[in-house]
Design an enzyme around this catalytic site. Structure first.
Site, short mmCIF file in Angstrom:
data_model
loop_
_atom_site.label_atom_id
_atom_site.label_comp_id
_atom_site.label_asym_id
_atom_site.label_seq_id
_atom_site.Cartn_x
_atom_site.Cartn_y
_atom_site.Cartn_z
N HIS A 72 32.90 -17.55 1.13
CA HIS A 72 34.42 -18.12 0.92
C HIS A 72 35.09 -16.18 0.60
O HIS A 72 34.26 -15.61 -0.63
CB HIS A 72 34.97 -18.79 0.14
CG HIS A 72 34.37 -19.57 0.58
ND1 HIS A 72 34.96 -21.23 0.09
CD2 HIS A 72 33.63 -20.29 1.50
CE1 HIS A 72 34.43 -22.19 0.73
NE2 HIS A 72 34.51 -21.47 1.67
N TYR A 202 41.94 -25.63 -6.17
CA TYR A 202 41.84 -25.71 -7.08
C TYR A 202 43.32 -26.09 -7.80
O TYR A 202 44.12 -24.99 -7.44
CB TYR A 202 41.90 -24.64 -7.91
CG TYR A 202 40.78 -24.19 -8.78
CD1 TYR A 202 39.56 -24.39 -10.42
CD2 TYR A 202 39.75 -23.52 -7.62
CE1 TYR A 202 37.97 -24.96 -9.67
CE2 TYR A 202 38.30 -23.41 -7.63
CZ TYR A 202 37.68 -23.61 -8.56
OH TYR A 202 36.32 -23.23 -9.13
N PRO A 294 32.10 -27.09 -15.57
CA PRO A 294 32.03 -26.70 -14.35
C PRO A 294 33.24 -25.87 -13.50
O PRO A 294 32.96 -25.64 -11.87
CB PRO A 294 31.31 -27.76 -13.84
CG PRO A 294 32.47 -28.85 -13.96
CD PRO A 294 31.80 -28.37 -16.05
N LYS A 298 29.60 -21.31 -13.58
CA LYS A 298 28.82 -20.77 -13.65
C LYS A 298 27.83 -21.05 -14.22
O LYS A 298 26.82 -20.34 -14.24
CB LYS A 298 29.31 -20.11 -14.96
CG LYS A 298 30.81 -19.12 -15.09
CD LYS A 298 30.71 -18.29 -14.25
CE LYS A 298 31.74 -17.46 -13.03
NZ LYS A 298 31.01 -16.55 -12.01
N TYR A 386 35.75 -15.03 -11.08
CA TYR A 386 34.64 -15.77 -10.60
C TYR A 386 34.04 -15.06 -9.52
O TYR A 386 32.72 -15.91 -9.55
CB TYR A 386 36.43 -16.38 -9.74
CG TYR A 386 35.68 -17.97 -9.03
CD1 TYR A 386 36.62 -18.58 -10.19
CD2 TYR A 386 35.94 -17.78 -7.99
CE1 TYR A 386 35.66 -20.04 -9.40
CE2 TYR A 386 35.02 -19.00 -7.86
CZ TYR A 386 35.55 -20.17 -8.12
OH TYR A 386 35.28 -21.77 -7.07
#
Length: 396
Positions: A72, A202, A294, A298, A386
């Site tokens: 991604h 998100y 979560p 990580k 990220y």
């Protein structure tokens, strides 16, 4: 029995450590409380940082991940009736994430260890740590058939998670424990349905947070923010899908595909760090030493980073007897651990609703989301954290 490194836990941290040590010619034995079937089916994280992907490939266990994993190059932040893409390919060129389930990583590592003749023992009970403060530590345990065993070793690696025996084996007063419990949990489901988006979404709404993720082109993963004491029985399929639609179908033209739910559970949200991550010849790695909410994806990636540092330190110990790198193990790991803690906290507070929030606090959230999605600098900060910060020479 005797080995060089006794490893407690056959999750990603313990198995990867055993494999990396094998590649350096260092012997290990892995003791796992659960069955092989259980650990290979245990659904956990699914987002791999660039550094984690590179580590697995370099270790020779990334072939299936490269074939079946889903790279991604961005994520979507959805709020206020619009979607905003954080474009990794522009903000952090050459780096991305790969969606590949933790259980798949575990399967690959178990297969590699067994193919190399590695000693991985499942359904081992009553594991106990002894003499960790000396240079002759050992483990006692009970085999699946009831046989009592003892494993003498030079070093013990505690890779048995937050609820394992490793951390509680350290005497009281040695560790400083930092903890934050969040006032909500995640209700997670795995569903047999094609993902409705090519990238993770998100979503922040007044109803609460939602996450649209995936595990394969046919399997989707979803999360809903719920109360910390939520009763899973109160969430039949119809209610789950209705709430996911309410939180995700907030932009024009987006329709959420639904399907059979094959797994569900509720995950508490917490941050935790134990310092130092070592005591004598006992070294903690992964969730045994730290937990992150979560939201920032990580947990598994931090475990891999810990194991990389520990492998290098152990290689020095067994090459020339030097303990300098081992003595500095915790000191080398903790900066990355705390960076991940902050990023996970930041993502969590940015995207979730809090009962204590008033209109002022909600407007602050929206203001910062607007900044992240419109500023090149702010977007880059999110993107580089990220996809994972590059590894440094932590053991030097």
């Amino acid at each position: 029995m005797r080995t060089q490194v006794g490893i407690i836990g056959a999750g990603p941290a313990g198995l990867l450590l055993s494999h990396l040590l094998h590649l350096r010619g260092i012997e290990s034995v892995v003791l796992e409380r659960r069955s092989r079937e259980y650990v290979e089916r245990r659904v956990r994280a699914g987002v791999l940082e660039q550094g984690t992907v590179d580590t697995l490939v370099e270790a020779g266990v990334g072939e299936r991940m490269q074939r079946e994993g889903l790279p991604h190059h961005g994520i979507e932040l959805r709020y206020g009736g619009a979607g905003h893409r954080i474009a990794f390919e522009r903000l952090v060129p050459g780096r991305c994430i790969t969606v590949y389930g933790q259980q798949e990583v575990v399967k690959d590592l178990i297969a590699a260890r067994l193919a190399a003749g590695g000693d991985v023992r499942f359904e081992v009970n009553d594991v106990a740590v002894h003499d960790a403060a000396t240079d002759r530590p050992y483990l006692t345990f009970t085999e699946a058939d009831g046989t009592e065993g003892r494993l003498d070793c030079d070093v013990i690696a505690g890779c048995d998670g937050f609820h394992g025996v490793s951390r509680p084996s350290i005497p009281e007063g040695v560790l400083t424990e930092y903890r934050r419990d969040y006032p909500f949990a995640w209700l997670g489901i795995l569903a047999k349905v094609k993902p409705s988006s090519e990238e993770l979404i998100y979503a922040r709404t007044e109803r609460g947070f939602a996450l649209h993720s995936m595990r394969s082109p046919e399997i989707s993963r979803f999360y809903l923010q719920v109360a910390p004491d939520e009763d899973l029985a109160a969430w039949p399929d119809e209610r789950i899908w209705a709430e996911l639609r309410a939180r995700l179908e907030t932009v024009p033209g987006f329709t959420l595909a639904t399907g059979d739910i094959v797994e569900r559970g509720i995950t508490p949200m917490r941050g935790f760090v134990a310092e130092p991550m070592q005591y004598g010849r006992l070294f903690l790695a992964g969730d045994a030493a730290h937990i992150v909410p979560p939201t920032g994806a990580k947990g598994l990636n931090l475990a891999v980073a810990d194991v990389r540092v520990l492998t290098e330190a152990l290689a020095r110990l067994f090459a020339d007897g030097s303990t300098e790198a081992l003595d500095g193990y915790s000191r080398a790991c903790l900066p990355r651990v705390w960076r991940a803690q902050h990023f996970s906290w930041w993502m969590t507070t940015l995207l979730h609703t809090f009962e204590s929030d008033d209109a002022y606090a909600r407007r602050l959230q929206t203001s910062y989301l607007d900044y992240v999605t419109s500023s090149e600098a702010a977007g880059t900060t999110l993107a580089e954290n990220y996809v994972g910060l590059p590894y440094q020479e932590e053991t030097s």
